[in-house]
Motif scaffolding. Structure first.
Motif, PDB file in Angstrom:
ATOM      1  N   LYS A 100       0.834  -1.197   0.000  1.00  0.00           N
ATOM      2  CA  LYS A 100       0.000   0.000   0.000  1.00  0.00           C
ATOM      3  C   LYS A 100       0.872   1.252   0.000  1.00  0.00           C
ATOM      4  CE  LYS A 100      -4.102   1.961   1.874  1.00  0.00           C
ATOM      5  NZ  LYS A 100      -5.445   1.546   2.067  1.00  0.00           N
ATOM      6  N   ILE A 101       1.960   1.240   0.747  1.00  0.00           N
ATOM      7  CA  ILE A 101       2.888   2.372   0.770  1.00  0.00           C
ATOM      8  C   ILE A 101       3.503   2.577  -0.610  1.00  0.00           C
ATOM      9  CG2 ILE A 101       5.111   3.166   1.675  1.00  0.00           C
ATOM     10  CD1 ILE A 101       4.279   1.928   4.378  1.00  0.00           C
ATOM     11  N   GLN A 102       3.891   1.479  -1.259  1.00  0.00           N
ATOM     12  CA  GLN A 102       4.453   1.582  -2.604  1.00  0.00           C
ATOM     13  C   GLN A 102       3.417   2.148  -3.583  1.00  0.00           C
ATOM     14  OE1 GLN A 102       5.854  -2.397  -3.482  1.00  0.00           O
ATOM     15  NE2 GLN A 102       7.987  -1.857  -3.000  1.00  0.00           N
ATOM     16  N   ASP A 103       2.186   1.640  -3.481  1.00  0.00           N
ATOM     17  CA  ASP A 103       1.119   2.129  -4.357  1.00  0.00           C
ATOM     18  C   ASP A 103       0.866   3.623  -4.132  1.00  0.00           C
ATOM     19  OD1 ASP A 103       0.843  -0.391  -5.415  1.00  0.00           O
ATOM     20  OD2 ASP A 103      -0.964  -0.907  -4.239  1.00  0.00           O
ATOM     21  N   LEU A 104       0.871   4.029  -2.874  1.00  0.00           N
ATOM     22  CA  LEU A 104       0.671   5.447  -2.567  1.00  0.00           C
ATOM     23  C   LEU A 104       1.831   6.288  -3.106  1.00  0.00           C
ATOM     24  CD1 LEU A 104      -0.766   5.233   1.055  1.00  0.00           C
ATOM     25  CD2 LEU A 104      -1.979   5.946  -1.014  1.00  0.00           C
ATOM     26  N   GLY A 105       3.039   5.732  -3.059  1.00  0.00           N
ATOM     27  CA  GLY A 105       4.206   6.419  -3.629  1.00  0.00           C
ATOM     28  C   GLY A 105       4.038   6.613  -5.138  1.00  0.00           C
ATOM     29  N   LEU A 110       0.524  11.993  -9.430  1.00  0.00           N
ATOM     30  CA  LEU A 110      -0.099  13.296  -9.165  1.00  0.00           C
ATOM     31  C   LEU A 110       0.900  14.437  -9.385  1.00  0.00           C
ATOM     32  CD1 LEU A 110      -2.255  12.500  -6.004  1.00  0.00           C
ATOM     33  CD2 LEU A 110      -3.077  13.083  -8.292  1.00  0.00           C
ATOM     34  N   ASN A 111       2.139  14.217  -8.990  1.00  0.00           N
ATOM     35  CA  ASN A 111       3.170  15.233  -9.218  1.00  0.00           C
ATOM     36  C   ASN A 111       3.398  15.439 -10.719  1.00  0.00           C
ATOM     37  OD1 ASN A 111       3.779  16.074  -6.601  1.00  0.00           O
ATOM     38  ND2 ASN A 111       5.232  14.400  -6.280  1.00  0.00           N
ATOM     39  N   ASP A 112       3.412  14.347 -11.477  1.00  0.00           N
ATOM     40  CA  ASP A 112       3.559  14.451 -12.930  1.00  0.00           C
ATOM     41  C   ASP A 112       2.384  15.212 -13.539  1.00  0.00           C
ATOM     42  OD1 ASP A 112       5.952  13.065 -12.849  1.00  0.00           O
ATOM     43  OD2 ASP A 112       5.079  11.148 -13.497  1.00  0.00           O
TER      44      ASP A 112
END
Length: 88
Positions: A13-18, A24-26
């Motif tokens: 989940k942490i990886q997915d959120l990353g 989102l930044n892109d």
């Protein structure tokens, strides 16, 4: 065993959120670039219209200059005219 699965799920989940954060930044960066490009296009279009408007107004500028020249000529003729009245 359950703790190991929970830890693995949390890590995933942490990886997915990353990845979501990177995406989102892109998108944010692309939106900023697009907005900047649109702004530049709008500015260029406005500058272009300013020059076009000046060329469209050129006949009016010429008419004003001609009218000013005519006015100068009329004033000169008025100043040059002599009124003669009979003296009795």
């Amino acid at each position: 065993m359950q703790n190991s699965l929970d830890l693995e799920k949390a890590t995933q989940k942490i990886q997915d959120l990353g990845f979501d954060l990177e995406e989102l930044n892109d998108k944010k960066e692309n939106t900023l670039l697009l907005s900047q490009a649109q702004s530049n296009i709008s500015k260029a279009s406005l500058d272009s219209k300013k020059y076009n408007d000046e060329s469209e107004l050129q006949p009016f500028y010429m008419a004003i200059l001609q009218a000013e020249e005519n006015l100068k000529e009329v004033k000169k003729k008025k100043d040059d005219s002599i009124l003669i009245s009979p003296i009795k």
